[in-house]
Write a protein that holds these residues in place. Structure first.
Motif, PDB file in Angstrom:
ATOM      1  N   GLY A  36      14.617  57.097  25.203  1.00 46.17           N
ATOM      2  CA  GLY A  36      15.830  57.852  25.945  1.00 46.17           C
ATOM      3  C   GLY A  36      16.948  57.913  25.337  1.00 46.17           C
ATOM      4  O   GLY A  36      18.049  58.210  25.726  1.00 46.17           O
ATOM      5  N   GLN A  37      17.192  57.764  23.914  1.00 46.45           N
ATOM      6  CA  GLN A  37      18.195  57.796  23.295  1.00 46.45           C
ATOM      7  C   GLN A  37      18.543  59.058  22.672  1.00 46.45           C
ATOM      8  O   GLN A  37      17.803  59.656  22.103  1.00 46.45           O
ATOM      9  CB  GLN A  37      18.210  56.465  22.204  1.00 46.45           C
ATOM     10  N   PRO A  38      19.937  59.477  22.535  1.00 46.56           N
ATOM     11  CA  PRO A  38      20.137  60.890  21.855  1.00 46.56           C
ATOM     12  C   PRO A  38      19.824  60.532  20.408  1.00 46.56           C
ATOM     13  O   PRO A  38      19.810  59.516  19.771  1.00 46.56           O
ATOM     14  CB  PRO A  38      21.672  60.771  22.193  1.00 46.56           C
ATOM     15  N   GLN A  39      19.648  62.035  19.817  1.00 51.87           N
ATOM     16  CA  GLN A  39      19.136  62.304  18.759  1.00 51.87           C
ATOM     17  C   GLN A  39      20.614  62.388  17.749  1.00 51.87           C
ATOM     18  O   GLN A  39      21.399  63.127  18.377  1.00 51.87           O
ATOM     19  CB  GLN A  39      18.172  63.396  18.209  1.00 51.87           C
ATOM     20  N   PRO A  40      20.645  61.823  16.708  1.00 53.65           N
ATOM     21  CA  PRO A  40      21.860  61.909  15.771  1.00 53.65           C
ATOM     22  C   PRO A  40      21.968  63.379  15.354  1.00 53.65           C
ATOM     23  O   PRO A  40      20.901  64.298  15.112  1.00 53.65           O
ATOM     24  CB  PRO A  40      21.653  60.971  14.606  1.00 53.65           C
ATOM     25  N   GLU A  41      23.250  63.809  15.169  1.00 53.39           N
ATOM     26  CA  GLU A  41      23.598  65.162  14.508  1.00 53.39           C
ATOM     27  C   GLU A  41      23.209  65.069  12.903  1.00 53.39           C
ATOM     28  O   GLU A  41      23.495  63.895  12.289  1.00 53.39           O
ATOM     29  CB  GLU A  41      25.036  65.328  14.797  1.00 53.39           C
ATOM     30  N   ILE A  42      22.677  66.325  12.606  1.00 48.36           N
ATOM     31  CA  ILE A  42      22.200  66.242  11.045  1.00 48.36           C
ATOM     32  C   ILE A  42      23.373  66.632  10.433  1.00 48.36           C
ATOM     33  O   ILE A  42      23.734  67.998  10.657  1.00 48.36           O
ATOM     34  CB  ILE A  42      20.805  67.097  11.038  1.00 48.36           C
ATOM     35  N   THR A  43      23.937  65.767   9.430  1.00 47.67           N
ATOM     36  CA  THR A  43      25.203  66.385   8.812  1.00 47.67           C
ATOM     37  C   THR A  43      25.001  66.561   7.290  1.00 47.67           C
ATOM     38  O   THR A  43      25.871  66.817   6.672  1.00 47.67           O
ATOM     39  CB  THR A  43      26.049  65.212   8.912  1.00 47.67           C
ATOM     40  N   LYS A  44      23.775  65.966   6.832  1.00 49.38           N
ATOM     41  CA  LYS A  44      23.545  66.447   5.457  1.00 49.38           C
ATOM     42  C   LYS A  44      22.104  66.811   5.275  1.00 49.38           C
ATOM     43  O   LYS A  44      21.047  66.279   5.980  1.00 49.38           O
ATOM     44  CB  LYS A  44      23.977  65.046   4.570  1.00 49.38           C
ATOM     45  N   PRO A  45      21.580  67.560   4.259  1.00 51.59           N
ATOM     46  CA  PRO A  45      20.691  68.065   4.064  1.00 51.59           C
ATOM     47  C   PRO A  45      19.311  66.849   3.892  1.00 51.59           C
ATOM     48  O   PRO A  45      19.660  66.448   2.978  1.00 51.59           O
ATOM     49  CB  PRO A  45      20.491  69.035   2.633  1.00 51.59           C
ATOM     50  N   PRO A  46      18.285  66.965   4.403  1.00 52.08           N
ATOM     51  CA  PRO A  46      17.088  66.020   4.418  1.00 52.08           C
ATOM     52  C   PRO A  46      16.787  66.057   2.676  1.00 52.08           C
ATOM     53  O   PRO A  46      16.869  66.979   2.171  1.00 52.08           O
ATOM     54  CB  PRO A  46      16.016  66.570   5.359  1.00 52.08           C
ATOM     55  N   TYR A  47      16.045  65.080   2.220  1.00 50.18           N
ATOM     56  CA  TYR A  47      15.825  64.903   0.838  1.00 50.18           C
ATOM     57  C   TYR A  47      14.985  66.046   0.756  1.00 50.18           C
ATOM     58  O   TYR A  47      14.897  66.585  -0.686  1.00 50.18           O
ATOM     59  CB  TYR A  47      14.936  63.634   0.724  1.00 50.18           C
ATOM     60  N   HIS A  48      13.833  66.737   1.415  1.00 50.29           N
ATOM     61  CA  HIS A  48      13.086  67.463   0.934  1.00 50.29           C
ATOM     62  C   HIS A  48      13.563  68.963   0.705  1.00 50.29           C
ATOM     63  O   HIS A  48      12.907  69.886   0.135  1.00 50.29           O
ATOM     64  CB  HIS A  48      11.784  67.504   1.917  1.00 50.29           C
ATOM     65  N   LEU A  49      14.696  69.140   1.342  1.00 47.30           N
ATOM     66  CA  LEU A  49      15.203  70.612   0.830  1.00 47.30           C
ATOM     67  C   LEU A  49      15.446  70.746  -0.542  1.00 47.30           C
ATOM     68  O   LEU A  49      16.064  69.817  -1.181  1.00 47.30           O
ATOM     69  CB  LEU A  49      16.522  70.729   1.878  1.00 47.30           C
ATOM     70  N   GLY A  50      15.337  71.979  -0.829  1.00 42.31           N
ATOM     71  CA  GLY A  50      15.534  72.216  -2.383  1.00 42.31           C
ATOM     72  C   GLY A  50      14.260  71.572  -3.243  1.00 42.31           C
ATOM     73  O   GLY A  50      14.587  71.655  -4.499  1.00 42.31           O
ATOM     74  N   GLN A  51      13.259  71.014  -2.677  1.00 35.42           N
ATOM     75  CA  GLN A  51      12.380  70.185  -3.573  1.00 35.42           C
ATOM     76  C   GLN A  51      11.014  71.050  -3.773  1.00 35.42           C
ATOM     77  O   GLN A  51      10.008  70.744  -4.536  1.00 35.42           O
ATOM     78  CB  GLN A  51      11.996  68.755  -3.035  1.00 35.42           C
ATOM     79  N   CYS A  52      10.801  72.183  -3.148  1.00 36.29           N
ATOM     80  CA  CYS A  52       9.596  73.126  -3.211  1.00 36.29           C
ATOM     81  C   CYS A  52       9.799  74.261  -2.521  1.00 36.29           C
ATOM     82  O   CYS A  52      10.972  74.879  -1.960  1.00 36.29           O
ATOM     83  CB  CYS A  52       8.427  72.220  -2.415  1.00 36.29           C
ATOM     84  N   HIS A  53       8.775  75.320  -2.893  1.00 37.93           N
ATOM     85  CA  HIS A  53       9.016  76.652  -2.665  1.00 37.93           C
ATOM     86  C   HIS A  53       9.427  76.859  -1.010  1.00 37.93           C
ATOM     87  O   HIS A  53      10.518  77.564  -0.827  1.00 37.93           O
ATOM     88  CB  HIS A  53       7.881  77.525  -2.908  1.00 37.93           C
TER      89      HIS A  53
END
Length: 200
Positions: free
Chosen positions: A150-167
């Motif tokens: 029941g904890q809040p999810q953190p705000e995503i502030t930077k791109p995850p590792y997999h972005l920019g790594q495949c088509h």
């Protein structure tokens, strides 16, 4: 889309590699890899053990324990089936990876610590892809842990590792536009040329 039909053939060798991720009760994570090599015929390297058809030549396992930042806390290796007696000594430097992070540059980290004759080709191959198995395990698993608590999810502030790594995960792809619109970068197009007046 299926593979095209194969030419007439018979099975010669099967390599099986399995990766599994575990959510530990102590808050850490285990990533395990298992590799086996089996031939369909009797096999023997000169002056080395004989392997009957359909019995494992390689039977190797690795368990890597990670914290929430994907930093290695512990590592264990099992060499249950090996082709040469000396293979049993191959894992002796695996502990050098403790304290290292599974992330960008992971292959370089592996080669720097257990590359060449300091390690085993097959153990390195297993470790290479353990990082992607860890990435499949931790982020979603951490999200699930928070959801159950029941904890809040953190705000995503930077791109995850997999972005920019495949088509599919290119920054200008529809996938990123749908799932991470805050990081979407549309492809820039040249300004349209001014219209030409073709009259008189």
């Amino acid at each position: 889309m299926a593979l095209p039909p194969a030419s007439p053939r018979k099975l010669s060798h099967t390599r099986t590699v399995t990766y599994q991720g575990y959510d530990r009760e102590d808050g850490l994570w285990d990533i395990e890899a298992e590799l086996s090599d089996v031939k369909t015929y009797d096999f023997q390297v000169v002056n080395e053990p004989h392997f009957p058809a359909n019995e494992r030549i390689h039977g190797l396992k690795i368990r890597v324990t990670l914290n929430n930042r994907m930093v290695i806390q512990d590592i264990a290796t099992s060499m249950d089936d090996i082709p040469h007696p000396e293979c049993a000594q191959s894992p002796q430097h695996m502990h050098r990876l403790i304290g290292q992070t599974m992330g960008p540059g992971w292959r370089k980290v592996i080669n720097a610590h257990i590359g060449g004759t300091e390690g085993c080709t097959h153990l390195r191959e297993m470790l290479f892809n353990m990082a992607t198995a860890a990435y499949q395990t931790l982020p979603a698993g951490q999200w699930h842990r928070r959801e159950l608590a029941g904890q809040p999810q953190p705000e995503i502030t930077k791109p995850p590792y997999h972005l920019g790594q495949c088509h599919s995960w290119a920054f200008d792809s529809p996938t990123v536009q749908r799932t991470y619109p805050m990081f979407f970068k549309p492809t820039s197009t040249p300004d349209a040329a001014p219209a030409t007046d073709k009259q008189g």
